[in-house]
Scaffold this motif. Structure first.
Motif, PDB file in Angstrom:
ATOM      1  N   LYS A  37       0.830  -1.196   0.000  1.00 17.92           N
ATOM      2  CA  LYS A  37       0.000   0.000   0.000  1.00 17.92           C
ATOM      3  C   LYS A  37       0.869   1.252   0.000  1.00 17.92           C
ATOM      4  N   LYS A  38       0.446   2.225  -0.783  1.00 14.60           N
ATOM      5  CA  LYS A  38       1.163   3.494  -0.830  1.00 14.60           C
ATOM      6  C   LYS A  38       0.478   4.475   0.106  1.00 14.60           C
ATOM      7  N   ALA A  39       1.204   5.476   0.529  1.00 14.45           N
ATOM      8  CA  ALA A  39       0.639   6.482   1.427  1.00 14.45           C
ATOM      9  C   ALA A  39      -0.457   7.250   0.693  1.00 14.45           C
ATOM     10  N   LYS A  40      -1.563   7.480   1.381  1.00 15.37           N
ATOM     11  CA  LYS A  40      -2.674   8.190   0.763  1.00 15.37           C
ATOM     12  C   LYS A  40      -2.338   9.670   0.629  1.00 15.37           C
ATOM     13  N   THR A  41      -2.697  10.228  -0.499  1.00 15.42           N
ATOM     14  CA  THR A  41      -2.504  11.654  -0.696  1.00 15.42           C
ATOM     15  C   THR A  41      -3.765  12.374  -0.260  1.00 15.42           C
ATOM     16  N   ALA A  42      -3.647  13.638   0.056  1.00 15.70           N
ATOM     17  CA  ALA A  42      -4.801  14.409   0.490  1.00 15.70           C
ATOM     18  C   ALA A  42      -5.802  14.503  -0.660  1.00 15.70           C
ATOM     19  N   GLN A  43      -7.063  14.193  -0.364  1.00 15.59           N
ATOM     20  CA  GLN A  43      -8.080  14.219  -1.408  1.00 15.59           C
ATOM     21  C   GLN A  43      -8.630  15.624  -1.563  1.00 15.59           C
ATOM     22  N   LYS A  44      -8.790  16.042  -2.820  1.00 19.19           N
ATOM     23  CA  LYS A  44      -9.390  17.337  -3.102  1.00 19.19           C
ATOM     24  C   LYS A  44     -10.894  17.151  -3.209  1.00 19.19           C
ATOM     25  N   THR A  45     -11.644  18.213  -2.922  1.00 18.25           N
ATOM     26  CA  THR A  45     -13.093  18.116  -3.068  1.00 18.25           C
ATOM     27  C   THR A  45     -13.431  18.031  -4.548  1.00 18.25           C
ATOM     28  N   GLN A  46     -14.449  17.271  -4.846  1.00 22.45           N
ATOM     29  CA  GLN A  46     -14.874  17.060  -6.221  1.00 22.45           C
ATOM     30  C   GLN A  46     -15.404  18.358  -6.807  1.00 22.45           C
ATOM     31  N   LYS A  47     -15.047  18.632  -8.059  1.00 23.39           N
ATOM     32  CA  LYS A  47     -15.568  19.830  -8.715  1.00 23.39           C
ATOM     33  C   LYS A  47     -17.006  19.575  -9.141  1.00 23.39           C
ATOM     34  N   LEU A  48     -17.845  20.573  -8.964  1.00 20.69           N
ATOM     35  CA  LEU A  48     -19.253  20.456  -9.335  1.00 20.69           C
ATOM     36  C   LEU A  48     -19.488  21.035 -10.711  1.00 20.69           C
ATOM     37  N   LYS A  49     -20.638  20.701 -11.271  1.00 21.52           N
ATOM     38  CA  LYS A  49     -21.037  21.321 -12.533  1.00 21.52           C
ATOM     39  C   LYS A  49     -21.247  22.809 -12.304  1.00 21.52           C
ATOM     40  N   LYS A  50     -21.028  23.596 -13.331  1.00 19.62           N
ATOM     41  CA  LYS A  50     -21.199  25.045 -13.207  1.00 19.62           C
ATOM     42  C   LYS A  50     -22.648  25.402 -12.895  1.00 19.62           C
ATOM     43  N   SER A  51     -23.582  24.554 -13.331  1.00 22.31           N
ATOM     44  CA  SER A  51     -25.001  24.845 -13.117  1.00 22.31           C
ATOM     45  C   SER A  51     -25.436  24.578 -11.676  1.00 22.31           C
ATOM     46  N   LEU A  52     -24.592  23.887 -10.880  1.00 22.39           N
ATOM     47  CA  LEU A  52     -24.943  23.616  -9.487  1.00 22.39           C
ATOM     48  C   LEU A  52     -24.489  24.779  -8.619  1.00 22.39           C
ATOM     49  N   VAL A  53     -25.400  25.674  -8.350  1.00 20.08           N
ATOM     50  CA  VAL A  53     -25.124  26.820  -7.484  1.00 20.08           C
ATOM     51  C   VAL A  53     -26.071  26.739  -6.303  1.00 20.08           C
ATOM     52  N   PRO A  54     -25.699  27.292  -5.153  1.00 21.07           N
ATOM     53  CA  PRO A  54     -26.613  27.257  -4.008  1.00 21.07           C
ATOM     54  C   PRO A  54     -27.985  27.819  -4.360  1.00 21.07           C
ATOM     55  N   GLY A  55     -29.020  27.081  -3.979  1.00 21.56           N
ATOM     56  CA  GLY A  55     -30.393  27.488  -4.274  1.00 21.56           C
ATOM     57  C   GLY A  55     -31.001  26.737  -5.440  1.00 21.56           C
ATOM     58  N   SER A  56     -30.202  25.970  -6.192  1.00 22.12           N
ATOM     59  CA  SER A  56     -30.766  25.231  -7.320  1.00 22.12           C
ATOM     60  C   SER A  56     -31.477  23.979  -6.826  1.00 22.12           C
ATOM     61  N   VAL A  57     -32.472  23.552  -7.584  1.00 21.05           N
ATOM     62  CA  VAL A  57     -33.285  22.391  -7.215  1.00 21.05           C
ATOM     63  C   VAL A  57     -32.681  21.141  -7.854  1.00 21.05           C
ATOM     64  N   LEU A  58     -32.478  20.101  -7.031  1.00 21.30           N
ATOM     65  CA  LEU A  58     -31.914  18.842  -7.506  1.00 21.30           C
ATOM     66  C   LEU A  58     -32.933  17.734  -7.299  1.00 21.30           C
ATOM     67  N   ILE A  59     -32.831  16.673  -8.085  1.00 20.68           N
ATOM     68  CA  ILE A  59     -33.691  15.499  -7.919  1.00 20.68           C
ATOM     69  C   ILE A  59     -32.787  14.334  -7.550  1.00 20.68           C
ATOM     70  N   LEU A  60     -33.078  13.685  -6.424  1.00 26.78           N
ATOM     71  CA  LEU A  60     -32.266  12.553  -5.972  1.00 26.78           C
ATOM     72  C   LEU A  60     -32.550  11.339  -6.852  1.00 26.78           C
TER      73      LEU A  60
END
Length: 92
Positions: free
Chosen positions: A45-68
């Motif tokens: 096993k190799k040492a784990k590198t720090a994970q970056k947060t996943q990039k979101l789609k440009k259309s996903l902004v706070p307040g947008s409606v999503l369907i699970l």
């Protein structure tokens, strides 16, 4: 001649056990160290590198409606609030 008390055969893969009021037979599988995995020399096993947060789609902004799409609340509409540091999405 062979001694009958010495057995050279391997143990059986399953044994019959009784179950229920009528004593129905069922098979109980026994594994004696047959599931050990052999490690190859290059699989360390190799040492784990720090994970970056996943990039979101440009259309996903706070307040947008999503369907699970999956899980217990599949098909429900939610409001996107923000993305957490772990990469999870905070929704209502």
């Amino acid at each position: 001649l062979k001694d009958p008390s010495i057995s050279t055969s391997s143990p059986p893969l399953f044994a019959a056990a009784t179950m229920g009021k009528a004593g129905q037979a069922r098979q109980v599988f026994r594994l004696y160290g047959r599931t050990k995995k052999v490690k190859s020399p290059g699989s360390e096993k190799k040492a784990k590198t720090a994970q970056k947060t996943q990039k979101l789609k440009k259309s996903l902004v706070p307040g947008s409606v999503l369907i699970l799409l999956a899980g217990r609340f599949r098909g429900r509409r939610v409001v996107f609030l923000k993305q957490l540091e772990s990469g999870l999405l905070l929704i209502t």
